[in-house]
Design a protein around this motif. Sequence first.
Motif, PDB file in Angstrom:
ATOM      1  N   VAL A  66      11.035  85.079  -2.205  1.00  0.00           N
ATOM      2  CA  VAL A  66      12.106  85.253  -3.192  1.00  0.00           C
ATOM      3  C   VAL A  66      12.735  83.887  -3.453  1.00  0.00           C
ATOM      4  CG1 VAL A  66      14.323  86.325  -3.694  1.00  0.00           C
ATOM      5  CG2 VAL A  66      12.580  87.621  -2.467  1.00  0.00           C
ATOM      6  N   PRO A  67      12.682  83.378  -4.697  1.00  0.00           N
ATOM      7  CA  PRO A  67      13.263  82.068  -5.005  1.00  0.00           C
ATOM      8  C   PRO A  67      14.773  82.175  -5.238  1.00  0.00           C
ATOM      9  CG  PRO A  67      12.172  82.959  -6.947  1.00  0.00           C
ATOM     10  CD  PRO A  67      11.971  83.959  -5.856  1.00  0.00           C
ATOM     11  N   VAL A  68      15.554  81.538  -4.403  1.00  0.00           N
ATOM     12  CA  VAL A  68      17.015  81.601  -4.480  1.00  0.00           C
ATOM     13  C   VAL A  68      17.576  80.197  -4.697  1.00  0.00           C
ATOM     14  CG1 VAL A  68      19.154  82.220  -3.269  1.00  0.00           C
ATOM     15  CG2 VAL A  68      17.108  83.629  -2.978  1.00  0.00           C
ATOM     16  N   ALA A  69      18.531  80.079  -5.631  1.00  0.00           N
ATOM     17  CA  ALA A  69      19.177  78.780  -5.877  1.00  0.00           C
ATOM     18  C   ALA A  69      20.663  79.007  -6.131  1.00  0.00           C
ATOM     19  CB  ALA A  69      18.536  78.080  -7.074  1.00  0.00           C
ATOM     20  N   ILE A  70      21.495  78.117  -5.583  1.00  0.00           N
ATOM     21  CA  ILE A  70      22.946  78.181  -5.788  1.00  0.00           C
ATOM     22  C   ILE A  70      23.409  76.777  -6.160  1.00  0.00           C
ATOM     23  CG2 ILE A  70      25.177  78.783  -4.777  1.00  0.00           C
ATOM     24  CD1 ILE A  70      23.678  80.599  -2.811  1.00  0.00           C
ATOM     25  N   PRO A  71      23.926  76.584  -7.375  1.00  0.00           N
ATOM     26  CA  PRO A  71      24.247  75.235  -7.864  1.00  0.00           C
ATOM     27  C   PRO A  71      25.528  74.631  -7.298  1.00  0.00           C
ATOM     28  CG  PRO A  71      24.811  76.865  -9.515  1.00  0.00           C
ATOM     29  CD  PRO A  71      24.142  77.608  -8.407  1.00  0.00           C
ATOM     30  N   GLY A  72      26.158  75.276  -6.344  1.00  0.00           N
ATOM     31  CA  GLY A  72      27.396  74.766  -5.763  1.00  0.00           C
ATOM     32  C   GLY A  72      27.497  75.161  -4.301  1.00  0.00           C
ATOM     33  N   PRO A  73      28.681  75.046  -3.704  1.00  0.00           N
ATOM     34  CA  PRO A  73      28.852  75.401  -2.296  1.00  0.00           C
ATOM     35  C   PRO A  73      28.427  76.843  -2.022  1.00  0.00           C
ATOM     36  CG  PRO A  73      30.776  74.232  -3.121  1.00  0.00           C
ATOM     37  CD  PRO A  73      29.931  74.549  -4.318  1.00  0.00           C
TER      38      PRO A  73
END
Length: 409
Positions: A66-73
């Motif tokens: 599962v590709p997960v990305a969070i652009p901040g904290p």
Amino acid sequence: MRDIVGSLLKWAVQAAGVLAVFFALFAAYSCVHTRRPPEPDRVDFSLGGPPVVRVGLSKWTGALSVPVAIPGPYRVLGPDGALIAAGKELSAAEVVGTPSGLRAGETDLGVWDASFVAEGDGTVAVGERRYHGAIRVWSVAGGKVSAASEVDLETYLGGVIGSEMSASWPDAALMSQAIAARTYAVWEMRKARVSGTRTDGVDVWDDERSQVYVGLETETSKLTDLVGKTRGAIMAYDGRIVHAFYSSTCGGRTESAKEALGGPDIAPLAGRPCEFCAGTKHFTWTVEVTARELAAKLHPGLPETTQVKGMSVVERTAGEHAKTIAYQVGAQEIRITAADFRRALGGRVIKSTWFDVVEAPGGFRIEGRGYGHGVGMCQMGAKGMSEAGYDAMEILRYYYPSVELVRIY
């Protein structure tokens, strides 16, 4: 004589004590064994605010990663809520299952179940879609993983409405959709959590199995505002949550939930005439299919020369939907349900079970009405009603007769 009387009194006291213990145990046993099982659809509860709904992401169910990305904290929490990782940014990490637990990119999380949470009002991306709340990933059989969006119910509805209806539709239609979608979700959540009958770890799915939900993709400020105007409101009938089914286009009459879905036989889901979707895109439709194509869809294992002959609808529901289909393959007569027939050919081809079968050169012509199972609210009809001046409550009471509105928070 005194000794005899004394003995009798002593025996009576002991017997009374034994009986008291017996009746106490019997009463306790009776309470345990006559206690009514939980009734998840009963409206006998209130909440302090919107609950978190677990939305299964169908594309990422039983996936290799599962590709997960969070652009901040962000934070990563274990199944008990304990902090297991944190950082200033999570760049597209592939979350996979390993023999020792989940791994996100190069980081071993050491747990089989983890939630990825953006700090503040941030969002979490899974593939090309972004979501509010948290993304939960957990290991499943075969070394694969599954994912769900965990988001508060009101925020979830902001994404559902724009997926199920066009944001350009009148407010009354969109508000009726918000209440129907909330009611449906609460029914499903109660079933999953109170009755404990769900084993897939989610409350609802993000596709047509439940309600279409694509996260922030269809969310707008207008829709968020309309959801807020209906905050906490669900439909109830006779003290129970209505399993508020709905479909795109009924074709002129909504269908009984009992007939179409094996649902409850109650007034709000009994089916009724609808004139408000007349003339819309899927009000009527026609599909032509060859005898060979039918055989390939219905009996994929048979020789390529096999053809279907003499197909017809032999049984209908009270609402005129096809119920049983009969046809011949060779010398054998076969009967299947209309639902199985639609499933075999595809729900986007055979748009509903309200159809007739007409013989045509080389095969058959399927002449149908409506799109979807036809139960509950007709979405195109709701649009038509709103354009005719009806408000949201009038729309809901038309398609779900005798319901009342209840606010659960």
